[in-house]
Design a protein around this motif. Structure first.
Motif, PDB file in Angstrom:
ATOM      1  N   LEU A  20       0.826  -1.209   0.000  1.00 11.98           N
ATOM      2  CA  LEU A  20       0.000   0.000   0.000  1.00 11.98           C
ATOM      3  C   LEU A  20       0.861   1.261   0.000  1.00 11.98           C
ATOM      4  N   GLY A  21       2.058   1.162   0.571  1.00 12.31           N
ATOM      5  CA  GLY A  21       2.951   2.324   0.564  1.00 12.31           C
ATOM      6  C   GLY A  21       3.326   2.746  -0.842  1.00 12.31           C
ATOM      7  N   THR A  22       3.383   1.801  -1.765  1.00 11.30           N
ATOM      8  CA  THR A  22       3.698   2.147  -3.158  1.00 11.30           C
ATOM      9  C   THR A  22       2.543   2.881  -3.829  1.00 11.30           C
ATOM     10  N   LYS A  23       1.350   2.841  -3.194  1.00 10.12           N
ATOM     11  CA  LYS A  23       0.182   3.539  -3.744  1.00 10.12           C
ATOM     12  C   LYS A  23      -0.060   4.877  -3.047  1.00 10.12           C
ATOM     13  N   GLY A  24       0.867   5.271  -2.183  1.00  7.68           N
ATOM     14  CA  GLY A  24       0.750   6.572  -1.532  1.00  7.68           C
ATOM     15  C   GLY A  24       0.072   6.552  -0.188  1.00  7.68           C
ATOM     16  N   VAL A  25      -0.200   5.359   0.375  1.00  2.27           N
ATOM     17  CA  VAL A  25      -0.827   5.270   1.691  1.00  2.27           C
ATOM     18  C   VAL A  25       0.275   5.406   2.740  1.00  2.27           C
ATOM     19  N   ARG A  26       0.158   6.442   3.617  1.00  9.63           N
ATOM     20  CA  ARG A  26       1.229   6.722   4.565  1.00  9.63           C
ATOM     21  C   ARG A  26       0.803   6.564   6.029  1.00  9.63           C
ATOM     22  N   THR A  27      -0.442   6.712   6.353  1.00  8.70           N
ATOM     23  CA  THR A  27      -0.861   6.753   7.758  1.00  8.70           C
ATOM     24  C   THR A  27      -1.439   5.434   8.272  1.00  8.70           C
ATOM     25  N   ALA A  28      -1.433   4.384   7.465  1.00 13.64           N
ATOM     26  CA  ALA A  28      -1.959   3.087   7.910  1.00 13.64           C
ATOM     27  C   ALA A  28      -0.914   2.364   8.753  1.00 13.64           C
ATOM     28  N   ARG A  29      -1.369   1.387   9.543  1.00 10.40           N
ATOM     29  CA  ARG A  29      -0.467   0.595  10.376  1.00 10.40           C
ATOM     30  C   ARG A  29      -1.071  -0.805  10.566  1.00 10.40           C
ATOM     31  N   VAL A  30      -0.249  -1.732  11.058  1.00 14.61           N
ATOM     32  CA  VAL A  30      -0.704  -3.105  11.306  1.00 14.61           C
ATOM     33  C   VAL A  30      -1.067  -3.240  12.780  1.00 14.61           C
ATOM     34  N   ILE A  31      -2.276  -3.755  13.047  1.00 14.73           N
ATOM     35  CA  ILE A  31      -2.712  -4.008  14.420  1.00 14.73           C
ATOM     36  C   ILE A  31      -3.277  -5.430  14.504  1.00 14.73           C
ATOM     37  N   GLN A  32      -3.330  -5.956  15.712  1.00 17.10           N
ATOM     38  CA  GLN A  32      -3.954  -7.265  15.925  1.00 17.10           C
ATOM     39  C   GLN A  32      -5.429  -7.044  16.244  1.00 17.10           C
ATOM     40  N   GLU A  33      -6.261  -7.430  15.309  1.00 18.72           N
ATOM     41  CA  GLU A  33      -7.701  -7.249  15.498  1.00 18.72           C
ATOM     42  C   GLU A  33      -8.259  -8.243  16.515  1.00 18.72           C
ATOM     43  N   ARG A  34      -7.733  -9.464  16.489  1.00 16.95           N
ATOM     44  CA  ARG A  34      -8.248 -10.494  17.398  1.00 16.95           C
ATOM     45  C   ARG A  34      -7.104 -11.408  17.800  1.00 16.95           C
ATOM     46  N   ALA A  35      -6.953 -11.614  19.106  1.00 18.52           N
ATOM     47  CA  ALA A  35      -5.908 -12.518  19.593  1.00 18.52           C
ATOM     48  C   ALA A  35      -6.359 -13.969  19.442  1.00 18.52           C
ATOM     49  N   GLU A  36      -5.397 -14.874  19.398  1.00 20.66           N
ATOM     50  CA  GLU A  36      -5.744 -16.297  19.341  1.00 20.66           C
ATOM     51  C   GLU A  36      -6.498 -16.683  20.605  1.00 20.66           C
ATOM     52  N   ALA A  37      -7.551 -17.478  20.430  1.00 17.00           N
ATOM     53  CA  ALA A  37      -8.412 -17.826  21.562  1.00 17.00           C
ATOM     54  C   ALA A  37      -8.830 -19.283  21.448  1.00 17.00           C
ATOM     55  N   PRO A  38      -9.167 -19.885  22.577  1.00 22.93           N
ATOM     56  CA  PRO A  38      -9.663 -21.269  22.519  1.00 22.93           C
ATOM     57  C   PRO A  38     -11.019 -21.325  21.825  1.00 22.93           C
ATOM     58  N   GLY A  39     -11.225 -22.370  21.062  1.00 23.48           N
ATOM     59  CA  GLY A  39     -12.496 -22.565  20.371  1.00 23.48           C
ATOM     60  C   GLY A  39     -12.877 -24.037  20.375  1.00 23.48           C
ATOM     61  N   PHE A  40     -14.092 -24.313  19.948  1.00 22.07           N
ATOM     62  CA  PHE A  40     -14.605 -25.683  19.980  1.00 22.07           C
ATOM     63  C   PHE A  40     -15.463 -25.938  18.745  1.00 22.07           C
ATOM     64  N   THR A  41     -15.389 -27.174  18.263  1.00 24.94           N
ATOM     65  CA  THR A  41     -16.238 -27.624  17.157  1.00 24.94           C
ATOM     66  C   THR A  41     -17.220 -28.661  17.683  1.00 24.94           C
ATOM     67  N   LEU A  42     -18.505 -28.427  17.435  1.00 24.36           N
ATOM     68  CA  LEU A  42     -19.531 -29.398  17.817  1.00 24.36           C
ATOM     69  C   LEU A  42     -19.528 -30.528  16.793  1.00 24.36           C
ATOM     70  N   ARG A  43     -19.413 -31.745  17.277  1.00 25.28           N
ATOM     71  CA  ARG A  43     -19.350 -32.911  16.386  1.00 25.28           C
ATOM     72  C   ARG A  43     -20.346 -33.963  16.843  1.00 25.28           C
ATOM     73  N   LEU A  44     -21.177 -34.417  15.911  1.00 27.25           N
ATOM     74  CA  LEU A  44     -22.131 -35.509  16.156  1.00 27.25           C
ATOM     75  C   LEU A  44     -21.763 -36.640  15.202  1.00 27.25           C
ATOM     76  N   PRO A  45     -21.049 -37.660  15.674  1.00 28.88           N
ATOM     77  CA  PRO A  45     -20.459 -38.651  14.769  1.00 28.88           C
ATOM     78  C   PRO A  45     -21.440 -39.584  14.082  1.00 28.88           C
ATOM     79  N   ALA A  46     -22.612 -39.801  14.655  1.00 29.98           N
ATOM     80  CA  ALA A  46     -23.548 -40.772  14.057  1.00 29.98           C
ATOM     81  C   ALA A  46     -24.975 -40.271  14.233  1.00 29.98           C
ATOM     82  N   VAL A  47     -25.398 -39.414  13.326  1.00 33.11           N
ATOM     83  CA  VAL A  47     -26.746 -38.842  13.401  1.00 33.11           C
ATOM     84  C   VAL A  47     -27.688 -39.709  12.571  1.00 33.11           C
ATOM     85  N   ASN A  48     -28.601 -40.405  13.245  1.00 30.63           N
ATOM     86  CA  ASN A  48     -29.621 -41.185  12.548  1.00 30.63           C
ATOM     87  C   ASN A  48     -30.951 -40.441  12.630  1.00 30.63           C
TER      88      ASN A  48
END
Length: 245
Positions: free
Chosen positions: A194-222
Motif C-alpha cells: 500500500l505504501g507504493t500507492k501513496g498510503v502513509r498513515t496506515a499501520r498493522v494491528i492485531q484485530e483479534r488474539a488467538e483464543a480457545p475454540g470448539f467444534t460441535l461434532r455428532l459422529p452418528a446422526v440417525n
C-alpha cells in the motif's frame, strides 16, 4: 425298334442271372469261386471246438452292482425339468436407518458453554465438543478519526488511489480496514504494498488474539437423533450443521 431293345435287355438280364448262379457252368461259363483253403490249414484241431449254452440267470447275477440304470421316461424327465429351483436366500437388506457425521463451529468459550447446556438431554456419546483454537487475526488499519467528516474525506482519498477498504467495526470505529490477515507477516507485506500507492498513515494491528475454540461434532446422526437436534438451534448462534470433513 423299341421292342427290339426291350427284348435284348431282357435276354441280357436272363443271361447274367444264369451266369451268376452257375447254371452255365457245364458250358464253361461261371463266376470264379472265392475260397481260401490256406485258412483251413491254419486252424488248430478244429474238431475240438464246442459251442456252449449260456445260462441267462448267471449272466444277470454276474453283472456288477449299480451297472444297470432305470430308464427315465419322457414324462419323468419333463417333470424334473419343470420342478422349481431351490429358493435362494435373499440378500441382507441395507439398514433402513443410515447414520451420518455432522459438525458445526467454531464456537468460543461462551458459545461452547451454551451448547453443553442445550445438548445435555441428547443421548450419551451422541455429541462432543472438540477443541479447535480460533486463530488470531491481523489488520492493516487506518484511524481512529476524530469525526465522520474526517472519515469520509479519508475514504475519498482511498477511492482516488483505488485502494480497497471497509469499516473496521467494533471498538476500532471510527476507522478503516485496508485488509484482514491470518498472520502479522501477511499484514505487513500488504502495508508495504500500500505504501507504493501513496498510503502513509496506515499501520498493522492485531484485530483479534488467538483464543480457545470448539467444534460441535455428532459422529452418528440417525433419524431418531436428528429429530432431537432442534434443542441445539438457539445455542448454535446462527451456525448450521454440515457434513464432517
Amino acid at each position: 425298334m423299341l421292342r427290339l431293345a426291350v427284348i435284348v435287355l431282357l435276354l441280357a438280364n436272363a443271361g447274367y442271372y444264369a451266369w451268376s448262379q452257375g447254371l452255365l457252368r457245364q458250358l464253361g461259363y461261371a463266376p470264379q469261386e472265392q475260397s481260401e483253403p490256406q485258412r483251413m490249414n491254419q486252424q488248430i484241431r478244429p474238431e475240438t471246438l464246442q459251442i456252449l449254452k449260456v445260462n441267462p440267470s448267471k449272466t444277470s447275477s454276474a453283472a456288477p452292482p449299480g451297472s444297470t440304470s432305470t430308464p427315465t421316461s419322457p414324462s419323468q424327465a419333463t417333470a424334473a425339468n419343470d420342478s422349481p429351483a431351490p429358493p435362494t436366500t435373499p440378500a441382507a437388506s441395507a439398514p433402513a436407518d443410515s447414520a451420518e457425521c455432522l459438525q458445526a463451529g467454531v464456537f468460543d468459550d461462551r458459545q461452547a458453554e451454551a451448547l453443553r447446556t442445550a445438548a445435555a438431554g441428547l443421548p450419551a456419546g451422541s455429541w462432543m465438543l472438540e477443541p479447535t483454537p480460533i486463530p488470531g487475526r491481523w489488520m492493516v488499519y487506518m484511524g481512529r478519526f476524530d469525526d465522520i467528516e474526517t472519515l469520509d474525506r479519508k475514504r475519498a482519498e482511498l477511492r482516488a488511489r483505488k485502494v480497497d477498504h471497509d469499516r473496521a467495526g467494533g471498538t476500532l470505529e471510527l476507522g478503516l480496514s485496508l485488509g484482514r490477515f491470518a498472520s502479522k507477516e501477511a499484514a505487513e507485506r500488504e502495508l508495504t504494498n500500500l505504501g507504493t500507492k501513496g498510503v502513509r498513515t496506515a499501520r498493522v494491528i492485531q484485530e483479534r488474539a488467538e483464543a480457545p475454540g470448539f467444534t460441535l461434532r455428532l459422529p452418528a446422526v440417525n433419524d431418531a437423533l436428528r429429530a432431537q437436534l432442534d434443542v441445539l438451534r438457539t445455542a448454535m448462534a446462527g451456525k448450521t450443521l454440515r457434513a464432517c470433513g
